[in-house]
Design a protein around this motif. Structure first.
Motif, PDB file in Angstrom:
ATOM      1  N   TYR A 283       0.502  -1.109  -0.402  1.00 36.28           N
ATOM      2  CA  TYR A 283      -0.231  -0.020   0.034  1.00 36.28           C
ATOM      3  C   TYR A 283       0.652   1.561  -0.288  1.00 36.28           C
ATOM      4  CZ  TYR A 283      -3.500  -3.583   0.722  1.00 36.28           C
ATOM      5  OH  TYR A 283      -3.455  -4.563   0.753  1.00 36.28           O
ATOM      6  N   ARG A 284       1.808   1.184  -0.691  1.00 39.72           N
ATOM      7  CA  ARG A 284       3.389   2.287  -1.004  1.00 39.72           C
ATOM      8  C   ARG A 284       2.912   2.277  -2.365  1.00 39.72           C
ATOM      9  NH1 ARG A 284       5.823   5.285   2.756  1.00 39.72           N
ATOM     10  NH2 ARG A 284       7.924   6.491   2.144  1.00 39.72           N
ATOM     11  N   MET A 285       2.791   3.479  -2.879  1.00 37.25           N
ATOM     12  CA  MET A 285       3.142   3.599  -4.161  1.00 37.25           C
ATOM     13  C   MET A 285       4.148   3.655  -4.616  1.00 37.25           C
ATOM     14  SD  MET A 285       1.437   3.539  -7.607  1.00 37.25           S
ATOM     15  CE  MET A 285      -0.494   3.886  -7.095  1.00 37.25           C
ATOM     16  N   PHE A 286       5.276   2.536  -5.561  1.00 40.89           N
ATOM     17  CA  PHE A 286       6.350   3.170  -6.577  1.00 40.89           C
ATOM     18  C   PHE A 286       6.111   3.192  -8.171  1.00 40.89           C
ATOM     19  CE2 PHE A 286       7.290   0.617  -2.668  1.00 40.89           C
ATOM     20  CZ  PHE A 286       8.380   0.920  -1.476  1.00 40.89           C
ATOM     21  N   ARG A 287       6.705   4.464  -8.463  1.00 38.45           N
ATOM     22  CA  ARG A 287       6.812   4.080  -9.946  1.00 38.45           C
ATOM     23  C   ARG A 287       7.964   4.661 -10.135  1.00 38.45           C
ATOM     24  NH1 ARG A 287       0.449   6.817  -9.587  1.00 38.45           N
ATOM     25  NH2 ARG A 287       2.720   8.837  -9.987  1.00 38.45           N
ATOM     26  N   PRO A 288       8.238   5.484 -12.010  1.00 34.37           N
ATOM     27  CA  PRO A 288       9.189   5.932 -12.235  1.00 34.37           C
ATOM     28  C   PRO A 288       9.383   7.209 -11.893  1.00 34.37           C
ATOM     29  CG  PRO A 288       9.124   4.117 -13.683  1.00 34.37           C
ATOM     30  CD  PRO A 288       7.411   4.035 -12.282  1.00 34.37           C
ATOM     31  N   ASP A 289       8.280   7.399 -11.616  1.00 31.55           N
ATOM     32  CA  ASP A 289       8.192   9.276 -11.848  1.00 31.55           C
ATOM     33  C   ASP A 289       7.794  10.030 -10.743  1.00 31.55           C
ATOM     34  OD1 ASP A 289       5.533   8.127 -11.742  1.00 31.55           O
ATOM     35  OD2 ASP A 289       5.038  10.369 -11.491  1.00 31.55           O
ATOM     36  N   LEU A 290       8.088   8.774  -9.417  1.00 35.00           N
ATOM     37  CA  LEU A 290       8.254   9.138  -7.905  1.00 35.00           C
ATOM     38  C   LEU A 290       9.233   8.246  -7.342  1.00 35.00           C
ATOM     39  CD1 LEU A 290       4.744   7.464  -6.555  1.00 35.00           C
ATOM     40  CD2 LEU A 290       4.861  10.186  -7.491  1.00 35.00           C
ATOM     41  N   PRO A 291      10.004   9.468  -5.839  1.00 31.64           N
ATOM     42  CA  PRO A 291      10.698   9.199  -5.486  1.00 31.64           C
ATOM     43  C   PRO A 291      11.417   7.487  -4.731  1.00 31.64           C
ATOM     44  CG  PRO A 291       9.641  11.449  -4.083  1.00 31.64           C
ATOM     45  CD  PRO A 291       9.154  10.672  -5.635  1.00 31.64           C
ATOM     46  N   ALA A 292      12.731   7.372  -4.985  1.00 25.60           N
ATOM     47  CA  ALA A 292      12.820   5.987  -4.730  1.00 25.60           C
ATOM     48  C   ALA A 292      12.058   5.370  -3.418  1.00 25.60           C
ATOM     49  CB  ALA A 292      14.705   6.001  -4.587  1.00 25.60           C
ATOM     50  N   GLU A 293      12.086   6.487  -2.471  1.00 21.54           N
ATOM     51  CA  GLU A 293      11.135   5.840  -0.978  1.00 21.54           C
ATOM     52  C   GLU A 293       9.962   5.466  -1.883  1.00 21.54           C
ATOM     53  OE1 GLU A 293      11.714   9.686  -1.072  1.00 21.54           O
ATOM     54  OE2 GLU A 293      12.614   8.183  -1.454  1.00 21.54           O
ATOM     55  N   GLY A 294       9.455   5.997  -2.950  1.00 23.83           N
ATOM     56  CA  GLY A 294       8.055   5.933  -3.411  1.00 23.83           C
ATOM     57  C   GLY A 294       7.132   6.726  -1.874  1.00 23.83           C
ATOM     58  N   GLU A 295       5.239   6.653  -2.035  1.00 24.38           N
ATOM     59  CA  GLU A 295       4.683   6.934  -1.617  1.00 24.38           C
ATOM     60  C   GLU A 295       3.422   7.406  -0.923  1.00 24.38           C
ATOM     61  OE1 GLU A 295       2.818  10.465  -4.045  1.00 24.38           O
ATOM     62  OE2 GLU A 295       4.523  12.013  -4.133  1.00 24.38           O
ATOM     63  N   VAL A 296       3.599   7.170   0.609  1.00 23.67           N
ATOM     64  CA  VAL A 296       1.608   5.986   1.163  1.00 23.67           C
ATOM     65  C   VAL A 296       1.112   6.864   0.468  1.00 23.67           C
ATOM     66  CG1 VAL A 296       0.315   6.173   3.307  1.00 23.67           C
ATOM     67  CG2 VAL A 296       3.621   6.163   2.985  1.00 23.67           C
ATOM     68  N   LEU A 297       0.059   5.502   0.303  1.00 24.73           N
ATOM     69  CA  LEU A 297      -1.601   5.700  -0.074  1.00 24.73           C
ATOM     70  C   LEU A 297      -1.907   5.838   0.825  1.00 24.73           C
ATOM     71  CD1 LEU A 297      -1.281   2.355  -2.452  1.00 24.73           C
ATOM     72  CD2 LEU A 297      -0.533   4.984  -3.606  1.00 24.73           C
ATOM     73  N   THR A 298      -3.006   7.337   0.269  1.00 20.64           N
ATOM     74  CA  THR A 298      -3.911   7.571   1.523  1.00 20.64           C
ATOM     75  C   THR A 298      -5.840   7.790   0.818  1.00 20.64           C
ATOM     76  OG1 THR A 298      -3.655  10.102   0.595  1.00 20.64           O
ATOM     77  CG2 THR A 298      -2.653   8.939   2.708  1.00 20.64           C
ATOM     78  N   THR A 299      -6.100   8.913   0.160  1.00 23.59           N
ATOM     79  CA  THR A 299      -6.475   9.192  -1.182  1.00 23.59           C
ATOM     80  C   THR A 299      -7.027   7.668  -1.594  1.00 23.59           C
ATOM     81  OG1 THR A 299      -6.136  11.028  -1.864  1.00 23.59           O
ATOM     82  CG2 THR A 299      -7.724  10.929   0.085  1.00 23.59           C
ATOM     83  N   MET A 300      -8.618   7.233  -2.234  1.00 22.13           N
ATOM     84  CA  MET A 300      -8.634   6.967  -3.786  1.00 22.13           C
ATOM     85  C   MET A 300      -9.012   8.088  -4.550  1.00 22.13           C
ATOM     86  SD  MET A 300      -9.082   3.277  -3.167  1.00 22.13           S
ATOM     87  CE  MET A 300      -9.088   2.871  -4.436  1.00 22.13           C
TER      88      MET A 300
END
Length: 371
Positions: A241-258
């Motif tokens: 439940y953390r977003m990892f994508r090439p356009d995001l920082p290496a540590e990814g982003e915590v998912l909150t809103t749908m």
């Protein structure tokens, strides 16, 4: 050979008739055709089930909700927490809210079937959402009764389901940090669903309901809440439940809103009888975690042309809509629906890829054969 129906039947308490559900491992996805004509609230008997392991059976007479940690006055410990019994919970001032809970992986299968991109996880289509009327105690009230400190930063709600083992590694019981600011805003410790005590599969005796956030935040079978004066982490906000994508920082982003989604109340794929140019009424629902849906468009020719749908019932949770269609001839069609909410967010044609297949919000091509 894997049999998802047998696995789901062992993991879930309520009946899973195939006309209402698609069994997916330890989970059950609602069939959208089973929602036609059901009104704004999802009946409990067809509300989807997301289980990491299996539904526990808990005795409300011995259950306790335990609050502890450095974010409470006096810093009660896990061994000596502040406790609420089930009867004490029911005796507190209550609030009722009608809102959606949605699995973060809803639509995951379309990364592969529609965008030809490999992803990991349960291959949900669009049936990992349900809207219910929840009744319970605002989490803010319980925190203040337990002695919330001004220094509190994070909460760690934890469920009482069995420990989750992933590829041989024991992750412990399901738990996920929640910022104090969100906890004090609109989070409910719910003990009723659609006017009845929570069923076992939906969190009895009590669960969190975290409006508009990813479903994992709404911890079921709530057992304890750590309240801390520092940031907390668990596998459910670092590994999952953390977003990892090439356009995001290496540590990814915590998912909150749908995000924004739409679904037709039809089988997938569907067959429609529209002989001799008979008009049919297409129905569906659209929803958003970032705002209230304001506009829905439908295409019956694969996206070449769009027209507005009629919004029949509008709620904060989702919108029920309809669209009259007279198919020009028998054959195959791709139906599309896209929604826009009051923040201006709309469904894209393509969803940026992520390996875990989270938050698929692109317009879904719904195959239909007209006979």
């Amino acid at each position: 050979m894997r049999n998802d129906a047998n696995i789901a039947a062992r993991s879930i308490v309520k009946p899973l008739p195939p006309e209402l559900f698609i069994a997916r491992d330890t989970n059950a996805e609602t069939r959208w055709e089973a929602m036609a004509g059901q009104g704004t609230v999802t009946p409990t008997d067809r509300f989807f089930v997301r289980n990491h392991v299996s539904t526990p059976r808990i005795d409300a007479r011995t259950w306790r909700l335990r609050l502890w940690g450095s974010g409470l006055d006096g810093s009660p410990t896990e061994d000596r927490p502040v406790e609420f019994t089930y009867d004490e919970l029911l005796a507190l001032p209550a609030r009722t809210v009608t809102t959606a809970i949605e699995c973060t992986g809803t639509g995951r299968s379309f990364f592969e079937t529609q965008q030809n991109e490999r992803v990991r996880g349960t291959p949900w289509t669009l049936g990992g959402i349900g809207v219910a009327t929840w009744r319970g105690v605002p989490l803010a009230d319980l925190l203040h009764r337990a002695g919330l400190s001004p220094a509190a930063v994070d909460l760690m709600p934890r469920g009482l389901d069995p420990e989750f083992v992933d590829e041989g590694e024991n992750m412990g019981r399901v738990r996920r940090p929640l910022p104090v600011a969100k906890a004090l805003d609109d989070v409910l410790v719910a003990y009723e669903m659609n006017g009845e005590p929570l069923p076992p599969d939906h969190g009895f005796p009590a669960r969190l309901v975290v409006p508009r956030w990813v479903g994992i935040a709404s911890i079921k079978w709530l057992g304890d809440i750590e309240v801390a004066d520092h940031e907390l982490t668990s596998p459910w906000n670092t590994r999952y439940y953390r977003m990892f994508r090439p356009d995001l920082p290496a540590e990814g982003e915590v998912l909150t809103t749908m995000n924004v989604k739409s679904a037709f109340e039809l089988p997938f794929p569907a067959t429609l009888d529209a002989a001799a140019g008979r008009e049919v009424t297409l129905t569906g629902r659209s929803w958003s975690g970032t705002g209230r849906v304001e506009h829905v468009e439908v295409s019956t020719d694969g996206g070449a042309h769009w027209a507005p749908a009629r919004l029949d019932e509008r709620t904060d949770a989702w919108v029920l809509w309809s669209f009259p269609w007279r198919p020009p001839a028998p054959g195959g069609y791709a139906l599309l629906a896209r929604a826009t909410d009051d923040t201006g967010r709309t469904q894209p044609d393509v969803e940026p890829h992520n390996g875990n297949g989270y938050l698929f919000g692109a317009v879904v091509r719904h195959p239909v054969t007209v006979t």
